[in-house]
Enzyme design. Structure first.
Site: not given
Length: 183
Positions: A66, A68-71
């Site tokens: 996702s 946000t998670c990947s950021d």
């Protein structure tokens, strides 16, 4: 998309049912020991977060890949040595996803570069539910997922924990914030 995100945020704030937990993790809580989770194999589980010794960081995310998670997770990868300098033995990124997905996400993020950072598949959500940190994300992910949180844990006991009110944002759970708390 914004309307859907508002629904997900509302579920996180209002969802008190976590299916058999002893309540959400908080300072002083012991990590639940629910059996083995998967780190390196899609069938054979080999990781019990409830038995970790020493100082560790748990970073739990709603979903691998996702946005946000990947950021969020790269901050932990980039600062792994800084965490180690503060006595951290391991950083455990936990996602309620299958091991194939978690492993592919780890590869995409360059997670193999740091042996300190472990990517854990809580594929059935057992740990997340037992920790009281699951929420109803059916509208967005199709099932229950983990709230976005980060915790400093020593010998299985939560010393500090931060949980995002809005799972689409990374504020209190950022690597920078957790590093600052370590002093």
């Amino acid at each position: 998309m914004s309307n859907l995100m508002d629904k997900v945020k509302g579920k996180v704030e209002g969802d008190k049912s976590s299916g058999g937990s002893t309540g959400p993790l908080k300072q002083g809580s012991k990590l639940p020991s629910v059996g083995m989770l998967k780190e390196n194999h899609p069938v054979e589980a080999n990781m019990d977060l409830g038995t970790l010794s020493g100082k560790n960081i748990i970073v739990s995310v709603p979903g691998a890949f996702s946005p946000t998670c990947s950021d969020q997770v790269p901050g932990y990868l980039e600062n792994a040595e800084k965490f180690a300098a503060h006595g951290v033995k391991g950083i455990y990124v936990v996602a309620v996803n299958d091991q194939f997905t978690v492993d592919a996400w780890k590869s995409k993020l360059g997670g193999a570069k740091s042996p300190l950072v472990h990517f854990i598949a809580d594929d059935e959500g057992k740990f997340t539910k037992a920790a009281g940190m699951d929420f109803d994300s059916v509208a967005f992910f199709g099932n229950r997922r983990s709230k976005r949180y980060a915790a400093i844990v020593e010998d299985g006991v939560v010393k500090s924990i931060w949980t995002e009110d809005d799972p689409t944002k990374v504020t209190v759970t950022s690597a920078t914030n957790v590093l600052q708390a370590l002093g």
